[in-house]
Motif scaffolding. Sequence first.
Motif, PDB file in Angstrom:
ATOM      1  N   TYR A   1       0.811  -1.209   0.000  1.00 13.83           N
ATOM      2  CA  TYR A   1       0.000   0.000   0.000  1.00 13.83           C
ATOM      3  C   TYR A   1       0.843   1.258   0.000  1.00 13.83           C
ATOM      4  O   TYR A   1       0.421   2.296  -0.534  1.00 13.83           O
ATOM      5  N   GLY A   2       2.032   1.191   0.579  1.00 13.74           N
ATOM      6  CA  GLY A   2       2.917   2.338   0.476  1.00 13.74           C
ATOM      7  C   GLY A   2       3.318   2.607  -0.958  1.00 13.74           C
ATOM      8  O   GLY A   2       3.310   3.755  -1.423  1.00 13.74           O
ATOM      9  N   ALA A   3       3.652   1.549  -1.683  1.00 10.80           N
ATOM     10  CA  ALA A   3       4.099   1.707  -3.071  1.00 10.80           C
ATOM     11  C   ALA A   3       2.947   2.016  -4.016  1.00 10.80           C
ATOM     12  O   ALA A   3       2.988   2.987  -4.783  1.00 10.80           O
ATOM     13  N   PHE A   4       1.895   1.216  -3.962  1.00 10.88           N
ATOM     14  CA  PHE A   4       0.869   1.315  -4.996  1.00 10.88           C
ATOM     15  C   PHE A   4      -0.145   2.424  -4.742  1.00 10.88           C
ATOM     16  O   PHE A   4      -0.752   2.931  -5.683  1.00 10.88           O
ATOM     17  N   THR A   5      -0.347   2.819  -3.490  1.00  9.00           N
ATOM     18  CA  THR A   5      -1.222   3.963  -3.239  1.00  9.00           C
ATOM     19  C   THR A   5      -0.598   5.252  -3.776  1.00  9.00           C
ATOM     20  O   THR A   5      -1.292   6.131  -4.280  1.00  9.00           O
ATOM     21  N   TRP A   6       0.716   5.334  -3.680  1.00 11.58           N
ATOM     22  CA  TRP A   6       1.416   6.542  -4.130  1.00 11.58           C
ATOM     23  C   TRP A   6       1.901   6.447  -5.577  1.00 11.58           C
ATOM     24  O   TRP A   6       2.418   7.433  -6.114  1.00 11.58           O
ATOM     25  N   LEU A   7       1.764   5.301  -6.198  1.00 13.51           N
ATOM     26  CA  LEU A   7       2.407   5.104  -7.500  1.00 13.51           C
ATOM     27  C   LEU A   7       2.019   6.157  -8.535  1.00 13.51           C
ATOM     28  O   LEU A   7       2.903   6.746  -9.186  1.00 13.51           O
ATOM     29  N   PRO A   8       0.717   6.442  -8.774  1.00 16.47           N
ATOM     30  CA  PRO A   8       0.401   7.480  -9.768  1.00 16.47           C
ATOM     31  C   PRO A   8       0.998   8.833  -9.407  1.00 16.47           C
ATOM     32  O   PRO A   8       1.479   9.566 -10.294  1.00 16.47           O
ATOM     33  N   SER A   9       0.977   9.195  -8.114  1.00 12.87           N
ATOM     34  CA  SER A   9       1.522  10.490  -7.703  1.00 12.87           C
ATOM     35  C   SER A   9       3.043  10.535  -7.869  1.00 12.87           C
ATOM     36  O   SER A   9       3.602  11.546  -8.309  1.00 12.87           O
ATOM     37  N   LEU A  10       3.724   9.436  -7.525  1.00 15.21           N
ATOM     38  CA  LEU A  10       5.178   9.396  -7.675  1.00 15.21           C
ATOM     39  C   LEU A  10       5.588   9.456  -9.142  1.00 15.21           C
ATOM     40  O   LEU A  10       6.561  10.128  -9.506  1.00 15.21           O
ATOM     41  N   LEU A  11       4.851   8.748  -9.985  1.00 14.09           N
ATOM     42  CA  LEU A  11       5.159   8.789 -11.415  1.00 14.09           C
ATOM     43  C   LEU A  11       4.811  10.154 -12.008  1.00 14.09           C
ATOM     44  O   LEU A  11       5.486  10.629 -12.931  1.00 14.09           O
ATOM     45  N   ALA A  12       3.768  10.796 -11.478  1.00 19.06           N
ATOM     46  CA  ALA A  12       3.396  12.126 -11.969  1.00 19.06           C
ATOM     47  C   ALA A  12       4.478  13.152 -11.658  1.00 19.06           C
ATOM     48  O   ALA A  12       4.623  14.154 -12.369  1.00 19.06           O
ATOM     49  N   ALA A  13       5.248  12.912 -10.595  1.00 16.47           N
ATOM     50  CA  ALA A  13       6.346  13.825 -10.267  1.00 16.47           C
ATOM     51  C   ALA A  13       7.488  13.719 -11.263  1.00 16.47           C
ATOM     52  O   ALA A  13       8.301  14.643 -11.396  1.00 16.47           O
ATOM     53  N   ARG A  14       7.566  12.591 -11.991  1.00 18.33           N
ATOM     54  CA  ARG A  14       8.641  12.369 -12.955  1.00 18.33           C
ATOM     55  C   ARG A  14       8.173  12.540 -14.394  1.00 18.33           C
ATOM     56  O   ARG A  14       8.957  12.893 -15.275  1.00 18.33           O
ATOM     57  N   PHE A  15       6.888  12.270 -14.618  1.00 15.74           N
ATOM     58  CA  PHE A  15       6.313  12.378 -15.951  1.00 15.74           C
ATOM     59  C   PHE A  15       5.058  13.251 -15.852  1.00 15.74           C
ATOM     60  O   PHE A  15       4.797  13.839 -14.816  1.00 15.74           O
ATOM     61  N   SER A  16       4.294  13.341 -16.908  1.00 14.20           N
ATOM     62  CA  SER A  16       3.039  14.087 -16.839  1.00 14.20           C
ATOM     63  C   SER A  16       1.992  13.265 -16.104  1.00 14.20           C
ATOM     64  O   SER A  16       2.138  12.050 -15.928  1.00 14.20           O
ATOM     65  N   LEU A  17       0.899  13.923 -15.673  1.00 15.29           N
ATOM     66  CA  LEU A  17      -0.171  13.221 -14.972  1.00 15.29           C
ATOM     67  C   LEU A  17      -0.778  12.138 -15.848  1.00 15.29           C
ATOM     68  O   LEU A  17      -0.993  11.002 -15.406  1.00 15.29           O
ATOM     69  N   VAL A  18      -1.033  12.468 -17.115  1.00 14.75           N
ATOM     70  CA  VAL A  18      -1.625  11.490 -18.026  1.00 14.75           C
ATOM     71  C   VAL A  18      -0.674  10.311 -18.231  1.00 14.75           C
ATOM     72  O   VAL A  18      -1.096   9.144 -18.227  1.00 14.75           O
ATOM     73  N   LYS A  19       0.614  10.587 -18.420  1.00 17.07           N
ATOM     74  CA  LYS A  19       1.582   9.503 -18.608  1.00 17.07           C
ATOM     75  C   LYS A  19       1.692   8.630 -17.361  1.00 17.07           C
ATOM     76  O   LYS A  19       1.852   7.421 -17.446  1.00 17.07           O
TER      77      LYS A  19
END
Length: 446
Positions: A278-296
């Motif tokens: 839950y630490g990894a997957f709850t934050w996964l879209p937000s963590l990836l959004a910090a590196r890429f765009s929200l849509v990506k």
Amino acid sequence: MTNPAPITAAPALTRNDRLDRLPFNRQHGRLLVASGVGWALDAMDVGLISYVMAVLARQWSMSATQVSLLGSIGFVGMAVGASLGGILADRIGRRSVFVLTLVLYGIASGAMAFTTSLGMLLVLRLFVGLGLGAELPVASTLVSEFAPRRLRGRIVVLLESFWALGWILAAVLGYLVVSPTDNGWRWAMLAGAVPALYAVVARFHLPESVRFLEAKGRDADAERSVRVFESASGVAPMPSAPAAALPRVRARELFGHGHARRTVALWLTWFFVNFSYYGAFTWLPSLLAARFSLVKSFEYTLIISLAQIPGYFLAAWLVERLGRRITLSSFLVVSAVTAVGFGQAGSVGGVLAWGLLMSAANLGAWGVLYAVTPEIYPTRLRGTGAGAAAGFGRIASIVAPLAVPPLLALGRGGQGLVFAVFGAAFALAAAGALALPELRGRALED
């Protein structure tokens, strides 16, 4: 002239022995699908909140602490719900708790679509968690108690595989519904009301546990339930040995003679699996959004989620070949390695490759964990024991989303430290799994 040997009647089997001798039939399939649909709807709701977090962080200008609180509050409800749901399952029945929890979290999830403040959202999310937390261990217990012993682990892992379908559905809704418009997240939350409607279907398609019925002295109902499954296999019914009355459940027995070691090992495994997942997957879209765009980030999360399905199927195959303990610990070791690799990945290809492996290994481990949990306790403690383990694990799922912002700060914005901590937690979970008893092919204890 010798006298012929006397003809003796075949010994009567218990109703649970009669269920264990059956092949997998259409009634098992109906039970698996009916429970699995509820499981998938659970996953859809849990998965959707990670996309809502990423969107509302921008729309409502939420701080990292507020985003963490939104991610954790549902797990507070799940911790309480899992413990209470297990106790209720041993008192009023597995099916009754399953249906009631579907109604509770379906209504609360749908109501989230109409919230106008973070406070309202947090309260409703707490009630969603109560329902979700109670339902999951109860559903696995119900399916486990009907599954033939030689297939029990595989069937429960297949039940858990419905989680992947729900999580993928959440990813699709996140990508197609949540991200395109400002109110997309509200429409996605409305989809969360579906479980309340499905509860009506589940009420009439799920049987009550034979073991529970016998424990409550409802022998006629238990006999009818067994005969339905026997009829589906073309097996003639036979007399049953009388079922022994079961003493009242006392939760402290989980740490009593014969149960203490397995309870400690199980709770540790649940705790660290929850923390990492839950630490990894709850934050996964937000963590990836910090590196890429929200849509990506939503697109990459969807791709990573697809790996859950082969992970479950591999675990379902191995759990009856290698056994529960080796399969669970192996999947957790792979989860540990891939979590560290994901945190160090610097390219899109690396993120996807490590993410796919981490997703497959992690969800395969979840499937085996849900198969193991109901097996290690006798009938009168089964719901309580499974719920208590899940409830203790949910404490970690509360802490994990809150831990991500300070870990990011310590890592100076990089994600390597975050996923190194999650990798270490997976390794500790593997150690706990090695201390669990191996119960492949054994009858459930009455």
